[in-house]
Scaffold this active site. Structure first.
Site, mmCIF file in Angstrom:
data_model
loop_
_atom_site.group_PDB
_atom_site.id
_atom_site.type_symbol
_atom_site.label_atom_id
_atom_site.label_comp_id
_atom_site.label_asym_id
_atom_site.label_seq_id
_atom_site.Cartn_x
_atom_site.Cartn_y
_atom_site.Cartn_z
ATOM 1 N N ALA A 250 0.871 -0.957 0.355
ATOM 2 C CA ALA A 250 0.094 -0.098 0.265
ATOM 3 C C ALA A 250 0.596 1.282 -0.113
ATOM 4 O O ALA A 250 2.209 1.227 0.686
ATOM 5 C CB ALA A 250 -0.905 -0.069 1.078
ATOM 6 N N GLY B 121 6.539 1.679 6.090
ATOM 7 C CA GLY B 121 7.392 0.178 5.208
ATOM 8 C C GLY B 121 7.653 0.514 3.717
ATOM 9 O O GLY B 121 8.153 0.198 3.200
ATOM 10 N N CYS B 122 6.762 1.010 3.104
ATOM 11 C CA CYS B 122 6.077 0.717 1.641
ATOM 12 C C CYS B 122 7.328 2.289 1.127
ATOM 13 O O CYS B 122 7.884 2.251 0.106
ATOM 14 C CB CYS B 122 4.963 0.974 0.970
ATOM 15 S SG CYS B 122 4.332 -0.545 1.366
ATOM 16 N N THR B 123 6.839 3.471 2.267
ATOM 17 C CA THR B 123 7.213 4.393 1.669
ATOM 18 C C THR B 123 8.780 4.495 1.862
ATOM 19 O O THR B 123 9.272 5.217 1.340
ATOM 20 C CB THR B 123 6.802 6.043 2.350
ATOM 21 O OG1 THR B 123 5.167 5.531 2.740
ATOM 22 C CG2 THR B 123 7.750 7.433 2.706
ATOM 23 N N ALA C 261 9.648 2.516 -1.247
ATOM 24 C CA ALA C 261 9.763 3.170 -2.423
ATOM 25 C C ALA C 261 10.753 4.289 -2.794
ATOM 26 O O ALA C 261 12.059 4.442 -3.466
ATOM 27 C CB ALA C 261 9.443 4.084 -3.130
#
Length: 156
Positions: A41, A46-48, A51
């Protein structure tokens, strides 16, 4: 359990909407090496982190002839906000129906906080110039994965 891809398998082709309102096809990147990473998401911690790690390594990955593409089930509008908020400089593609994530073995049952849930399995795929899987990593960690990937690719 979803079937997992192995080195030598053909990478499932796709054409998906992107964060910038266009579309991206894996076949359109043929002739180049591609790092396709699946994340659960946009705009989550974590995804930030993941990325931003790819963003910060992009110049050296591109110097080694790798293109980076992120894939999640988020809508393109959310991906655009994510791109703008965190200055993401590579394409983010939207797989809302999760068909491509499933084809890559990156959607299915996983363990989360001790429970079995169904969702995106954080994964990274290295696709060679001919559209074949060179490497497939499943259940990767958001933090530190890009550094490990760079070592695995011989870039450090």
């Amino acid at each position: 359990m979803t079937d997992r891809l192995k080195p030598g398998d053909p990478a499932p082709d796709f054409t998906l909407p992107t964060d910038d309102g266009g579309t991206l096809s894996l076949s359109g990147l043929r002739g180049r090496k591609v790092i396709l990473y699946a994340y659960p998401a946009a705009m989550t911690p974590g995804c930030t982190k993941q990325a931003c790690d790819f963003r910060d390594s992009l110049v050296s990955l591109q110097a080694a002839s790798y293109e980076v593409v992120g894939i999640s089930p988020d809508k393109p509008a959310k991906l655009a906000k994510f791109r703008d908020r965190d200055a993401i400089t590579f394409p983010l593609v939207s797989d809302e129906d999760k068909a491509v994530l499933t084809a890559y073995g990156a959607f299915g049952e996983k363990q989360m906080y001790g429970r079995t849930v169904t969702g995106v399995i954080r994964s990274t795929f290295v696709v060679d110039e001919d559209g074949k899987i060179e490497q497939a990593f499943y259940n990767v960690r958001a933090t530190g994965h890009v550094a490990k990937l760079r070592r695995d690719l011989g870039l450090d």
